[in-house]
Design an enzyme around this catalytic site. Sequence first.
Site, PDB file in Angstrom:
ATOM      1  N   ASP A 139     -16.654  45.489   4.724  1.00 41.43           N
ATOM      2  CA  ASP A 139     -16.675  45.601   3.255  1.00 41.43           C
ATOM      3  C   ASP A 139     -17.670  46.678   2.823  1.00 41.43           C
ATOM      4  O   ASP A 139     -18.658  46.378   2.156  1.00 41.43           O
ATOM      5  CB  ASP A 139     -17.037  44.215   2.679  1.00 41.43           C
ATOM      6  CG  ASP A 139     -16.791  44.088   1.195  1.00 41.43           C
ATOM      7  OD1 ASP A 139     -16.211  45.003   0.601  1.00 41.43           O
ATOM      8  OD2 ASP A 139     -17.208  43.068   0.628  1.00 41.43           O
ATOM      9  N   GLU A 174     -17.918  49.085  -6.567  1.00 41.23           N
ATOM     10  CA  GLU A 174     -16.751  48.191  -6.551  1.00 41.23           C
ATOM     11  C   GLU A 174     -17.192  46.749  -6.792  1.00 41.23           C
ATOM     12  O   GLU A 174     -16.541  45.973  -7.472  1.00 41.23           O
ATOM     13  CB  GLU A 174     -16.012  48.299  -5.204  1.00 41.23           C
ATOM     14  CG  GLU A 174     -14.690  47.529  -5.139  1.00 41.23           C
ATOM     15  CD  GLU A 174     -14.787  46.163  -4.463  1.00 41.23           C
ATOM     16  OE1 GLU A 174     -13.781  45.458  -4.412  1.00 41.23           O
ATOM     17  OE2 GLU A 174     -15.871  45.788  -3.992  1.00 41.23           O
ATOM     18  N   GLU A 175     -18.321  46.411  -6.182  1.00 41.85           N
ATOM     19  CA  GLU A 175     -18.787  45.018  -6.244  1.00 41.85           C
ATOM     20  C   GLU A 175     -19.363  44.689  -7.621  1.00 41.85           C
ATOM     21  O   GLU A 175     -19.921  45.546  -8.302  1.00 41.85           O
ATOM     22  CB  GLU A 175     -19.880  44.787  -5.190  1.00 41.85           C
ATOM     23  CG  GLU A 175     -19.458  45.103  -3.754  1.00 41.85           C
ATOM     24  CD  GLU A 175     -18.510  44.057  -3.173  1.00 41.85           C
ATOM     25  OE1 GLU A 175     -18.144  43.105  -3.886  1.00 41.85           O
ATOM     26  OE2 GLU A 175     -18.138  44.215  -1.990  1.00 41.85           O
ATOM     27  N   ASP A 212      -9.589  48.128   2.442  1.00 42.50           N
ATOM     28  CA  ASP A 212     -10.679  47.187   2.174  1.00 42.50           C
ATOM     29  C   ASP A 212     -10.598  46.009   3.146  1.00 42.50           C
ATOM     30  O   ASP A 212      -9.508  45.598   3.541  1.00 42.50           O
ATOM     31  CB  ASP A 212     -10.612  46.683   0.718  1.00 42.50           C
ATOM     32  CG  ASP A 212     -11.978  46.249   0.188  1.00 42.50           C
ATOM     33  OD1 ASP A 212     -12.961  46.270   0.947  1.00 42.50           O
ATOM     34  OD2 ASP A 212     -12.048  45.884  -1.001  1.00 42.50           O
ATOM     35  N   HIS A 295     -18.088  38.429   2.303  1.00 44.49           N
ATOM     36  CA  HIS A 295     -19.178  38.154   1.346  1.00 44.49           C
ATOM     37  C   HIS A 295     -20.176  37.111   1.846  1.00 44.49           C
ATOM     38  O   HIS A 295     -20.690  36.302   1.058  1.00 44.49           O
ATOM     39  CB  HIS A 295     -18.628  37.775  -0.045  1.00 44.49           C
ATOM     40  CG  HIS A 295     -18.182  38.976  -0.825  1.00 44.49           C
ATOM     41  ND1 HIS A 295     -17.876  38.938  -2.163  1.00 44.49           N
ATOM     42  CD2 HIS A 295     -18.006  40.271  -0.455  1.00 44.49           C
ATOM     43  CE1 HIS A 295     -17.515  40.151  -2.582  1.00 44.49           C
ATOM     44  NE2 HIS A 295     -17.583  40.971  -1.552  1.00 44.49           N
TER      45      HIS A 295
HETATM   46 ZN   LIG Z   1     -16.806  42.971  -1.285  1.00 44.90          ZN
END
Ligand SMILES: [Zn+2]
Length: 331
Positions: A139, A174-175, A212, A295
């Site tokens: 990620d 992105e996060e 991703d 995550h």
């Molecule tokens: Zn992520």
Amino acid sequence: MLCFNVFFFNLYIVVINASSLLNIDDFLNLNPNSTTSLLTLFNMTRCVETENSKLTLNIITDFYKNMPIKWRVQKHTFYDSGYEFNNLIVTLPHYNEYDYEDTVFQFPKCNAIGLANDLILAVHYDTIANIPSFVGAIDSAASIAILLFISLQISEDSNELRRKNLKIIFFDGEEAFGKWSESDSLYGSRELAKIYNENGLINKIDLLVLLDLLGGVQSRDSKSHTIFNYFPETTDYYKQLLSIENDIYQSTQISLLDPQMSNVNIMISDDHVPFRKLGVKCVHLIPLPFPAFWHTIDDDFEHLDINIIKHISSVLLKFSKKFVAFKKIYI
Ligand SMILES: [Zn+2]
Ligand SMILES: *[C@@H]1O[C@H](CO)[C@@H](O)[C@H](O)[C@H]1NC(C)=O
Ligand SMILES: *[C@@H]1O[C@H](CO)[C@@H](O)[C@H](O)[C@H]1NC(C)=O
């Protein structure tokens, strides 16, 4: 960590210059001692606005500046919600130019680039901030390495004309900083899609392929993480990917795509969304379900599978070559 990486990268330039003597195992490996691995370069946090974030951009920028064929490198800086974000856009135009300067972000700079449409391969390079020491191996460090590897291979391959401009976009932000929402997430892609649209360039994108959460070790049930055909409008491209995967199955023994092309009716919020909303055709290379360590602090380099990373690189390299090249060059 910081100093180590800077030092490491200086060595890397030598490597690129000698790259024709190297093979995929030199570039895509998980040996922490490797001086040629494109993966281990990104074994660090990359949170928005941090030194490591700048370092990541510098590594990628220097990488493209030292390519055998010149790429245009554009840094796109913008501000949102009190943060500074930096997207990086690199372009291999459909014909070779030798007089690029680095540019701050502006559209369109060079008419020649405008003559052909774009294939965009994209990834986000930032990492979530709320897990200390989170390096985001899937990620998306692995995806960054895959795209650098593909860039190098394509750049070395030919001095001839291409049919398309190949653009690689490294999105920042992105996060989400807090709870994921439409306004707290996808900062880089939302801003860039807006700019493409404002400049009338959105319909010059033939296809956007977003990578991703790739490269993780599969759980015991190897069927459990599949990259599905998420969008009906790009089924033909998915079929091409399937066919390439099928062709190399003999050598890799890996199959990540879904030959049944099941109808998965699911909305995954990711960097392709702002572009797709504007009508851009997208292929989303993301496994479902997400790996269990997604995550969590376990999204580290121990949880990468180098064979899967090499496999995806080979499939996407073949696909991209076919997409951007004249047939007479790559048959
Ligand atoms: Zn992520
Ligand atoms: C990644 O970094 C960690 C922490 O510095 C280190 O222990 C590990 O060996 C590194 N892994 C690779 C593949 O570079
Ligand atoms: C990396 O180098 C260190 C120090 O030379 C050595 O102890 C270690 O075994 C090496 N690791 C690998 C995976 O080669």
